[in-house]
Design a protein around this motif. Structure first.
Motif, PDB file in Angstrom:
ATOM      1  N   THR A 135       0.829  -1.203   0.000  1.00  0.00           N
ATOM      2  CA  THR A 135       0.000   0.000   0.000  1.00  0.00           C
ATOM      3  C   THR A 135       0.867   1.259   0.000  1.00  0.00           C
ATOM      4  OG1 THR A 135      -1.730  -1.181   1.204  1.00  0.00           O
ATOM      5  CG2 THR A 135      -1.814   1.225   1.262  1.00  0.00           C
ATOM      6  N   VAL A 136       1.956   1.236   0.771  1.00  0.00           N
ATOM      7  CA  VAL A 136       2.901   2.356   0.761  1.00  0.00           C
ATOM      8  C   VAL A 136       3.398   2.603  -0.659  1.00  0.00           C
ATOM      9  CG1 VAL A 136       5.155   3.170   1.554  1.00  0.00           C
ATOM     10  CG2 VAL A 136       3.641   1.986   3.146  1.00  0.00           C
ATOM     11  N   ALA A 137       3.782   1.518  -1.339  1.00  0.00           N
ATOM     12  CA  ALA A 137       4.337   1.651  -2.680  1.00  0.00           C
ATOM     13  C   ALA A 137       3.317   2.206  -3.668  1.00  0.00           C
ATOM     14  CB  ALA A 137       4.843   0.287  -3.159  1.00  0.00           C
ATOM     15  N   VAL A 138       2.062   1.739  -3.579  1.00  0.00           N
ATOM     16  CA  VAL A 138       1.030   2.234  -4.498  1.00  0.00           C
ATOM     17  C   VAL A 138       0.825   3.738  -4.316  1.00  0.00           C
ATOM     18  CG1 VAL A 138      -1.432   2.160  -5.018  1.00  0.00           C
ATOM     19  CG2 VAL A 138      -0.173   0.025  -4.733  1.00  0.00           C
ATOM     20  N   CYS A 139       0.688   4.166  -3.075  1.00  0.00           N
ATOM     21  CA  CYS A 139       0.453   5.595  -2.816  1.00  0.00           C
ATOM     22  C   CYS A 139       1.673   6.436  -3.179  1.00  0.00           C
ATOM     23  CB  CYS A 139       0.065   5.806  -1.355  1.00  0.00           C
ATOM     24  SG  CYS A 139      -1.543   5.093  -0.948  1.00  0.00           S
ATOM     25  N   ALA A 140       2.864   5.881  -2.962  1.00  0.00           N
ATOM     26  CA  ALA A 140       4.082   6.607  -3.336  1.00  0.00           C
ATOM     27  C   ALA A 140       4.227   6.707  -4.848  1.00  0.00           C
ATOM     28  CB  ALA A 140       5.303   5.916  -2.737  1.00  0.00           C
ATOM     29  N   ALA A 141       3.683   5.727  -5.584  1.00  0.00           N
ATOM     30  CA  ALA A 141       3.741   5.776  -7.043  1.00  0.00           C
ATOM     31  C   ALA A 141       2.772   6.810  -7.600  1.00  0.00           C
ATOM     32  CB  ALA A 141       3.425   4.398  -7.624  1.00  0.00           C
ATOM     33  N   VAL A 142       1.620   6.965  -6.945  1.00  0.00           N
ATOM     34  CA  VAL A 142       0.597   7.896  -7.426  1.00  0.00           C
ATOM     35  C   VAL A 142       0.941   9.339  -7.048  1.00  0.00           C
ATOM     36  CG1 VAL A 142      -1.825   8.568  -7.190  1.00  0.00           C
ATOM     37  CG2 VAL A 142      -1.211   6.151  -7.401  1.00  0.00           C
ATOM     38  N   THR A 143       1.561   9.535  -5.890  1.00  0.00           N
ATOM     39  CA  THR A 143       1.811  10.895  -5.388  1.00  0.00           C
ATOM     40  C   THR A 143       2.606  11.772  -6.358  1.00  0.00           C
ATOM     41  OG1 THR A 143       1.658  10.165  -3.087  1.00  0.00           O
ATOM     42  CG2 THR A 143       2.835  12.225  -3.497  1.00  0.00           C
ATOM     43  N   PRO A 144       3.705  11.279  -6.989  1.00  0.00           N
ATOM     44  CA  PRO A 144       4.420  12.158  -7.940  1.00  0.00           C
ATOM     45  C   PRO A 144       3.549  12.601  -9.110  1.00  0.00           C
ATOM     46  CG  PRO A 144       5.801  10.290  -7.335  1.00  0.00           C
ATOM     47  CD  PRO A 144       4.442  10.009  -6.796  1.00  0.00           C
ATOM     48  N   LEU A 145       2.594  11.762  -9.521  1.00  0.00           N
ATOM     49  CA  LEU A 145       1.699  12.157 -10.605  1.00  0.00           C
ATOM     50  C   LEU A 145       0.778  13.290 -10.142  1.00  0.00           C
ATOM     51  CD1 LEU A 145       0.746   8.605 -11.935  1.00  0.00           C
ATOM     52  CD2 LEU A 145       2.589  10.119 -12.704  1.00  0.00           C
ATOM     53  N   VAL A 146       0.308  13.207  -8.896  1.00  0.00           N
ATOM     54  CA  VAL A 146      -0.518  14.287  -8.336  1.00  0.00           C
ATOM     55  C   VAL A 146       0.300  15.565  -8.224  1.00  0.00           C
ATOM     56  CG1 VAL A 146      -1.855  15.024  -6.321  1.00  0.00           C
ATOM     57  CG2 VAL A 146      -1.935  12.639  -7.075  1.00  0.00           C
ATOM     58  N   VAL A 147       1.551  15.430  -7.803  1.00  0.00           N
ATOM     59  CA  VAL A 147       2.438  16.595  -7.684  1.00  0.00           C
ATOM     60  C   VAL A 147       2.656  17.233  -9.056  1.00  0.00           C
ATOM     61  CG1 VAL A 147       4.788  17.326  -7.143  1.00  0.00           C
ATOM     62  CG2 VAL A 147       3.579  15.781  -5.600  1.00  0.00           C
ATOM     63  N   ALA A 148       2.845  16.397 -10.084  1.00  0.00           N
ATOM     64  CA  ALA A 148       3.053  16.926 -11.430  1.00  0.00           C
ATOM     65  C   ALA A 148       1.823  17.704 -11.908  1.00  0.00           C
ATOM     66  CB  ALA A 148       3.366  15.792 -12.395  1.00  0.00           C
ATOM     67  N   LEU A 149       0.643  17.181 -11.606  1.00  0.00           N
ATOM     68  CA  LEU A 149      -0.584  17.868 -12.012  1.00  0.00           C
ATOM     69  C   LEU A 149      -0.781  19.175 -11.263  1.00  0.00           C
ATOM     70  CD1 LEU A 149      -3.048  14.842 -12.251  1.00  0.00           C
ATOM     71  CD2 LEU A 149      -2.061  16.150 -14.145  1.00  0.00           C
ATOM     72  N   GLY A 150      -0.344  19.216  -9.992  1.00  0.00           N
ATOM     73  CA  GLY A 150      -0.571  20.411  -9.182  1.00  0.00           C
ATOM     74  C   GLY A 150       0.656  21.257  -8.966  1.00  0.00           C
ATOM     75  N   SER A 151       1.716  20.995  -9.754  1.00  0.00           N
ATOM     76  CA  SER A 151       2.970  21.722  -9.520  1.00  0.00           C
ATOM     77  C   SER A 151       2.820  23.222  -9.742  1.00  0.00           C
ATOM     78  CB  SER A 151       4.068  21.173 -10.441  1.00  0.00           C
ATOM     79  OG  SER A 151       3.688  21.304 -11.803  1.00  0.00           O
ATOM     80  N   GLY A 152       1.874  23.629 -10.609  1.00  0.00           N
ATOM     81  CA  GLY A 152       1.689  25.054 -10.839  1.00  0.00           C
ATOM     82  C   GLY A 152       0.943  25.738  -9.710  1.00  0.00           C
ATOM     83  N   VAL A 153       0.245  24.958  -8.890  1.00  0.00           N
ATOM     84  CA  VAL A 153      -0.508  25.507  -7.755  1.00  0.00           C
ATOM     85  C   VAL A 153      -0.113  24.694  -6.528  1.00  0.00           C
ATOM     86  CG1 VAL A 153      -2.763  26.275  -6.967  1.00  0.00           C
ATOM     87  CG2 VAL A 153      -2.396  25.863  -9.399  1.00  0.00           C
ATOM     88  N   ARG A 154       1.094  24.912  -6.038  1.00  0.00           N
ATOM     89  CA  ARG A 154       1.633  24.076  -4.960  1.00  0.00           C
ATOM     90  C   ARG A 154       0.766  24.064  -3.713  1.00  0.00           C
ATOM     91  NH1 ARG A 154       5.723  24.997  -1.051  1.00  0.00           N
ATOM     92  NH2 ARG A 154       6.193  27.006  -1.998  1.00  0.00           N
ATOM     93  N   PRO A 155       0.152  25.194  -3.288  1.00  0.00           N
ATOM     94  CA  PRO A 155      -0.690  25.130  -2.081  1.00  0.00           C
ATOM     95  C   PRO A 155      -1.824  24.119  -2.176  1.00  0.00           C
ATOM     96  CG  PRO A 155      -0.177  27.409  -2.621  1.00  0.00           C
ATOM     97  CD  PRO A 155       0.326  26.577  -3.768  1.00  0.00           C
ATOM     98  N   ALA A 156      -2.268  23.823  -3.398  1.00  0.00           N
ATOM     99  CA  ALA A 156      -3.368  22.862  -3.556  1.00  0.00           C
ATOM    100  C   ALA A 156      -2.954  21.463  -3.123  1.00  0.00           C
ATOM    101  CB  ALA A 156      -3.833  22.844  -5.014  1.00  0.00           C
TER     102      ALA A 156
END
Length: 392
Positions: A135-156
């Protein structure tokens, strides 16, 4: 330790999901944070590991006096606060401080979650730990994709704090629903633990205590440089190379859930560990020999190494906990996880001193040699104890 086994498992899986978010968020958000703050924040990564080590060390005394739910709630709350801090930080000091707090909460949850998993698991703790770490690995794999999508609005990105807060809510409800007096003495196993730790018990854990830092060190080489290695080997764009982090954690999830499936099929954990780590050592050495002549095949070999090594941490820790009663496991878990954290910091530094380049053949050959020691140590540690001789 938690009266409702179903709720306990749900809380543990949500707590370990929070670990995945924390493990990937700080490294993944660094480029966007450095651009918005206009400062070098590379020291945030060692700060994260420093906080983790402090949290693991602090978990020992806490688990000796309180049930693991307390540490799980505290660790989840700290991670949630740190995620918000990382998202909103406007100065380097705030960002670094948030990284330390994130690591501290991570250490508390990792250690207390391992103890709680032993109390919830039916039989060996290795199967449940493999699933939790998957479960740690799955969430860690998804998190960078979320960061990439929200990198322009970091507070989000502060919305990611919801993940660890779920575990805080689950364990808080469990404690209020089952107050301590009606709970079957949740702290008895800890408060009644003998103050004297017998030497023989510590010697039983010694091979595990050596195997854990070796494994964690090798894993950190692959995870910490998961974007650097493909970027340098293939000379690709840094933005594309960053996807190596998601690829790494996806492969980790595959390996960890695969091990959990094998455990449900009653495959002995020592067999899984010995076979997988031996094969990983061979493939790691092959990658070291191929990296200059056939770089693509070297990366293929490294991808297989990640899958094979993925279940090692949960299996090693689970085997160690299987040899202890609940009282002693609370005292030993923090020390074992701390050993792993030390290896995660020291071994990559040592390998970098020897190989100079994270993507060099020397790096992979040294890592292969260290990896080969892990199954030997665990097989020695997992031998059944000799039957006591009865004097005539």
């Amino acid at each position: 330790m938690i009266p409702d086994a179903g709720r306990a498992r749900a809380g543990l899986f949500s707590a370990f999901a929070g670990l995945g978010v924390t493990a990937a968020l700080v490294p993944a958000v660094l480029p966007a944070a450095e651009r918005s703050i206009d400062a070098d924040l590379s020291s945030a990564v060692p700060a994260l590991f420093a906080g983790l080590l402090i949290g693991v060390i602090a978990s020992g005394p806490l688990l000796m006096r309180r049930p693991p739910q307390i540490a799980l709630i505290l660790g989840g709350a700290l991670q949630a606060a740190a995620i918000v801090g990382v998202a909103l930080a406007a100065t380097p000091a705030v960002f670094i401080a948030a990284a330390v707090v994130a690591g501290f909460g991570f250490g508390l949850v990792e250690a207390s979650g391992s103890v709680a998993a032993k109390s919830v698991a039916v039989g060996s703790a290795t199967g449940l730990l493999s699933a939790l770490l998957g479960t740690v690995a799955v969430c860690a794999a998804v998190t960078p994709l979320v960061v990439a999508l929200g990198s322009g609005v970091r507070p989000a990105l502060g919305i990611l704090a919801v993940v660890p807060l779920v575990s805080v809510a689950v364990f808080s409800v469990a404690m209020f629903s089952h107050p301590t007096p009606s709970d079957p003495t949740p702290t008895a196993a800890y408060t009644e633990a003998p103050s004297r730790r017998d030497t023989r018990g510590l010697l039983v854990l010694l091979p595990f205590a050596v195997a854990l830092p070796l494994y964690v060190g090798v894993e950190t080489v692959l995870s910490g440089w998961s974007a650097v290695i493909p970027g340098r080997i293939l000379a690709i764009d840094p933005g594309v190379a960053a996807l190596g982090t998601s690829a790494f954690w996806s492969l980790m999830a595959l390996g960890r859930f695969g091990a959990a499936t094998l455990r449900r099929l009653a495959v002995p954990p020592t067999r899984i560990l010995a076979t997988a780590t031996c094969a990983a050592a061979v493939l790691m050495a092959a990658a070291g020999l191929l990296v200059d002549r056939a770089p693509v095949w070297a990366l293929v070999a490294l991808a297989a190494v990640v899958v094979l090594l993925a279940p090692s941490y949960g299996l090693i820790l689970g085997l160690a906990l299987d040899r202890l009663d609940p009282a002693r496991s609370a005292a030993a878990t923090g020390a074992l996880v701390a050993c792993g954290a030390v290896g995660g910091a020291a071994i990559p530094a040592l390998i970098l001193m020897i190989g100079r380049d994270p993507a060099s053949g020397t790096t992979f050959l040294v890592a292969a040699a260290l990896c080969a020691l892990v199954p030997l140590l665990v097989l020695v540690a997992a031998r059944p104890p000799r039957p006591a001789t009865v004097p005539r």
